[in-house]
Enzyme design. Sequence first.
Site, PDB file in Angstrom:
ATOM      1  N   VAL A  91       0.827  -1.033  -0.067  1.00 38.65           N
ATOM      2  CA  VAL A  91      -0.031  -0.039  -0.254  1.00 38.65           C
ATOM      3  C   VAL A  91       0.850   1.216   0.001  1.00 38.65           C
ATOM      4  O   VAL A  91       0.629   2.132  -0.748  1.00 38.65           O
ATOM      5  CB  VAL A  91      -1.085   0.118   1.083  1.00 38.65           C
TER       6      VAL A  91
ATOM      7  N   LYS B  92      -5.859  -0.665  11.392  1.00 38.33           N
ATOM      8  CA  LYS B  92      -7.168  -1.115  12.118  1.00 38.33           C
ATOM      9  C   LYS B  92      -6.581  -1.586  13.409  1.00 38.33           C
ATOM     10  O   LYS B  92      -7.401  -1.560  14.227  1.00 38.33           O
ATOM     11  CB  LYS B  92      -7.922  -2.327  11.263  1.00 38.33           C
TER      12      LYS B  92
ATOM     13  N   GLU C 243     -10.154   6.055   6.693  1.00 30.89           N
ATOM     14  CA  GLU C 243     -10.592   5.434   5.783  1.00 30.89           C
ATOM     15  C   GLU C 243     -10.591   4.113   5.493  1.00 30.89           C
ATOM     16  O   GLU C 243     -11.365   3.054   5.265  1.00 30.89           O
ATOM     17  CB  GLU C 243     -11.163   6.504   4.598  1.00 30.89           C
TER      18      GLU C 243
ATOM     19  N   VAL D  26     -10.998   0.089   7.256  1.00 30.24           N
ATOM     20  CA  VAL D  26     -12.160  -0.716   7.105  1.00 30.24           C
ATOM     21  C   VAL D  26     -12.545  -0.860   5.770  1.00 30.24           C
ATOM     22  O   VAL D  26     -12.990   0.197   4.969  1.00 30.24           O
ATOM     23  CB  VAL D  26     -13.107  -0.367   8.237  1.00 30.24           C
TER      24      VAL D  26
ATOM     25  N   GLU E 237      -2.265 -14.727   3.791  1.00 26.71           N
ATOM     26  CA  GLU E 237      -0.886 -14.772   4.115  1.00 26.71           C
ATOM     27  C   GLU E 237      -0.256 -15.877   4.482  1.00 26.71           C
ATOM     28  O   GLU E 237      -1.116 -17.103   4.597  1.00 26.71           O
ATOM     29  CB  GLU E 237      -0.859 -13.703   5.553  1.00 26.71           C
TER      30      GLU E 237
ATOM     31  N   LYS F 215     -12.078  -4.751  12.674  1.00 25.14           N
ATOM     32  CA  LYS F 215     -12.977  -3.708  12.088  1.00 25.14           C
ATOM     33  C   LYS F 215     -14.156  -3.601  12.514  1.00 25.14           C
ATOM     34  O   LYS F 215     -14.925  -2.379  12.549  1.00 25.14           O
ATOM     35  CB  LYS F 215     -12.955  -4.329  10.734  1.00 25.14           C
TER      36      LYS F 215
END
Length: 443
Positions: A17, A106, A130, A133, A191, A206
């Site tokens: 990310v 999270k 944002e 979740v 994973e 979450k």
Amino acid sequence: MIEYRNLRVALLGAGSVGAQVAALLLEHRDELAARVGAGLELVGVAVRDVDAPRTTEIPRELLTTDAHSLILGADIVVELMGGIDPAREYLKLALTSGADVVTANKALLATHGPELFAIAEQVGAQLYYEAAVGGAIPIIRPLRDSLAGDRVDRILGIVNGTTNYILDRMDREGDTLEGALAVATELGYAEADPTADIEGYDAAQKAAILASLAFHTTVPVDAVHREGITAVTRDQVLAAQRNGFVVKLLAVCERLTDPDTGAEGVSARVHPALVPTSHPLAAVHGANNAVFVEAHAAGSLMFYGAGAGGLQTASAVMGDLVSAARRHVVGGPGVAESTHANVPILPISSVVTRYQITLQVFDRPGVLAQIATMFSDHGVSVEAVSQSVRTAEPGVQAGESSGATLVIGTHRATEASLAATVAALADSPVVERVESVLRVEGL
């Protein structure tokens, strides 16, 4: 018109990310500046190892191992490291220095969110999350802002893409859980250690965030009842199909009435559930996520999309980053979180739900009557019963039954009453074994 100075953006973490966020910032800097009214300058990316290979190339001069100095020189800090430490200390440092923070963490928000929100409120900074979740799904802003004046009664969410992919493959391909998990791992949805996903820990974090927002009450992750999908079998999934359901791992956040005091409370739970094929959540396939919100005035709302993925999650991060930058340009303090209602958090035993119970019973006279009595004794009403006779086992004379399979659907009752009924069934001499117990949601 006076031009606003460039805003300095520090990025913590350069994983799938983080690397995408860095690339988007560098590639679209001119377009972003036009949207914001100020340039967004990526001043550095904090990493553990500047020489580590990365999926997306980042200019080497931006990489640093000195997160502390990077944070103190930034207007906006984007944290995409994950985990609790050192992320928690870095975000505290950023907020106390007056920087706004954007995070997708999270786990950190579910465990230390109130502490971080309190710091942000004290210094007039803003914490955006944002992407924490639902990946690319916009759900935090609708709950925090759009529905802030409404009364949210219930949330049903498929908030973990890995488990949804596994259960969907079991449903549509007939795989076992082990087989579906192997495919999910091969495709990169799971994973190497899938525990956080398949045991429900990720979804519980979450759920805590969603419940806190929806009910304006701090709901700690420890208060979220959690069950994973490891006990879900192919036979359960096939039985669900025959009865018009699909099996989904749901995060359920809802308002309740305390059965003892009559006072209002809230509950958050994560567990596998039967969802009717007519419900919109039943059509959420693959690794997608969806959040179904039931509000008093707005009615039913559905938010659907990619729940994971580097580029998809980066989209949500960039939305928060633009919001933070616009706030700097316009001015004014950050908006505090609305989590001060202090509604009591009720245990799972107070939840009112439905069960579908599958029993293997012995072939004896009066079995159905005895089972019906056990339900009645615990105040649980039976809605439907289906029975199938098992094939004779070795040693049983031809033409004789070795027993039967009963699938019993209940009307709504408290979790405590339903659990007590299941315990009585398990101890009954007419019940060979309790094959499975699944809650039914979405009816």
